[in-house]
Design a protein around this motif. Sequence first.
Motif, mmCIF file in Angstrom:
data_model
loop_
_atom_site.group_PDB
_atom_site.id
_atom_site.type_symbol
_atom_site.label_atom_id
_atom_site.label_comp_id
_atom_site.label_asym_id
_atom_site.label_seq_id
_atom_site.Cartn_x
_atom_site.Cartn_y
_atom_site.Cartn_z
ATOM 1 N N ILE A 55 9.488 -76.492 18.222
ATOM 2 C CA ILE A 55 10.673 -75.645 18.399
ATOM 3 C C ILE A 55 10.802 -75.199 19.852
ATOM 4 O O ILE A 55 11.835 -75.361 20.477
ATOM 5 N N VAL A 56 9.724 -74.584 20.359
ATOM 6 C CA VAL A 56 9.718 -74.140 21.753
ATOM 7 C C VAL A 56 8.381 -74.515 22.397
ATOM 8 O O VAL A 56 7.364 -74.647 21.708
ATOM 9 N N GLU A 57 8.419 -74.687 23.704
ATOM 10 C CA GLU A 57 7.191 -74.871 24.488
ATOM 11 C C GLU A 57 7.154 -73.760 25.523
ATOM 12 O O GLU A 57 8.034 -73.674 26.387
ATOM 13 N N VAL A 58 6.124 -72.915 25.433
ATOM 14 C CA VAL A 58 6.021 -71.744 26.313
ATOM 15 C C VAL A 58 4.757 -71.841 27.168
ATOM 16 O O VAL A 58 3.836 -72.591 26.845
ATOM 17 N N GLU A 116 6.330 -66.620 16.822
ATOM 18 C CA GLU A 116 5.899 -66.846 15.439
ATOM 19 C C GLU A 116 6.137 -65.596 14.595
ATOM 20 O O GLU A 116 6.633 -65.681 13.458
ATOM 21 N N VAL A 117 5.795 -64.431 15.138
ATOM 22 C CA VAL A 117 5.996 -63.175 14.407
ATOM 23 C C VAL A 117 7.469 -62.991 14.057
ATOM 24 O O VAL A 117 7.819 -62.605 12.927
ATOM 25 N N ALA A 118 8.347 -63.291 15.005
ATOM 26 C CA ALA A 118 9.781 -63.134 14.764
ATOM 27 C C ALA A 118 10.281 -64.119 13.700
ATOM 28 O O ALA A 118 11.059 -63.748 12.813
ATOM 29 N N LEU A 119 9.808 -65.362 13.771
ATOM 30 C CA LEU A 119 10.316 -66.391 12.856
ATOM 31 C C LEU A 119 9.765 -66.262 11.443
ATOM 32 O O LEU A 119 10.438 -66.641 10.476
ATOM 33 N N LYS A 120 8.538 -65.724 11.307
ATOM 34 C CA LYS A 120 7.991 -65.652 9.946
ATOM 35 C C LYS A 120 8.652 -64.549 9.116
ATOM 36 O O LYS A 120 8.337 -64.406 7.936
ATOM 37 N N GLU A 121 9.589 -63.828 9.725
ATOM 38 C CA GLU A 121 10.453 -62.934 8.952
ATOM 39 C C GLU A 121 11.471 -63.745 8.156
ATOM 40 O O GLU A 121 12.083 -63.244 7.212
ATOM 41 N N HIS A 145 17.432 -75.491 14.557
ATOM 42 C CA HIS A 145 18.644 -74.878 15.100
ATOM 43 C C HIS A 145 19.072 -73.660 14.287
ATOM 44 O O HIS A 145 19.634 -72.700 14.833
ATOM 45 N N LYS A 146 18.770 -73.690 12.978
ATOM 46 C CA LYS A 146 19.096 -72.546 12.125
ATOM 47 C C LYS A 146 18.282 -71.304 12.536
ATOM 48 O O LYS A 146 18.753 -70.177 12.494
ATOM 49 N N LEU A 147 17.041 -71.542 12.970
ATOM 50 C CA LEU A 147 16.150 -70.444 13.332
ATOM 51 C C LEU A 147 16.297 -69.997 14.783
ATOM 52 O O LEU A 147 15.721 -68.984 15.190
ATOM 53 N N ARG A 148 17.064 -70.728 15.550
ATOM 54 C CA ARG A 148 17.149 -70.463 16.991
ATOM 55 C C ARG A 148 17.557 -69.022 17.302
ATOM 56 O O ARG A 148 17.010 -68.402 18.222
#
Length: 264
Positions: A140-143, A153-158, A184-187
Motif C-alpha cells: 500500500i505504502v512504502e515509508v 497500520e493502526v489507522a487502517l486496522k480500524e 484505493h478504498k483504504l487510501r
Amino acid sequence: MQYQGVLKKMSTENLDSVQYYLDMKTDFLSMNQLLNKTLELSFVTYECLQCGLEKEIYRQGFCKSCFFDTASAGDWIMRPELSKAHLDIEDRDLAYEKQVQLQPHIVYLANSSNIKVGVTRKSQVPTRWIDQGAHEAIEIVEVPNRYLAGITEVALKEHIADKTNWRKMLKNEVEDEDLVAWQHKLREFIPKEVQEYFIENNKETTINFPVKRYPEKPKSLNLVKDQTYTGKLVGIKGQYLIFEDETVFNIRANEGLVVKITVE
C-alpha cells in the motif's frame, strides 16, 4: 536419514511454488523434497536463540530473561507504532533499533484467511507474506521508517482486520479479492503525513504453496507435551508442516526447540 538441530523459522523462495528450507546447523533440509515422506519428530531439549543456553523457551525462541532483555524482542517489534529510533530515543539498544527501524518499511494488504493489513521491512517482501500463508498480497505504502508504517497500520486496522485465522488459512478456505480496489478504498484512512508515500499503479503478488492435501480439521501438534510424533508430510503453508492425519506443526511457534527429525 536422521537430523538434529534447533528450530528456526524456515527460509523460503517464491518460485512457481514456494520452496522451503530448514537450517539445522549441521544440515540444511529442502523441505519440499520431504513431501509424501513419513517423518518422525522428537523433542530433545531447548536452546535459546539469543544466549544459546539450554533454558526453557518463553516466547519467540528466547528464554524468559533474554526475551525481556534482547533488543530484538522489544515491544516495537509487535507494535511498530511504538518505534522511537527516529527520535533518537532508546528502548533497549539504540544502535540496533536504528538499524532495524530506520530503513524502508512496507504497509501491505495480504489475503490468507481474510484480507489483513500488516507491516514489514521492505527487505522482507515477499517473505513476510509467505510466512503468513497469504496467497495474494499488495503493497500500500512504502515509508522511510518503522514508526510511519506503524501509525498507518493502526489507522487502517480500524477498517480492516490485522490478524490471520490460522485454521481457515490451513484449510484453504480463501477467496480471491481485488486488492488493488481495496488499496484505493483504504487510501482515505491513511494518516496525512503518510499520504505522500502511497504506491500508485501497483499490482498484486500471487503465491502458490506446496500442498498436496489441505486439512479439514487441522489439529496443532504440541511436541513438548507429546515428545514424539510420526506422520506423512503432505503440505507446507505459511510456517506450518501439514501431515496426512491433519496434524499441523508450526515451525515458527516452536523456535528454540531442539528436535530430531527422522525421515523414513
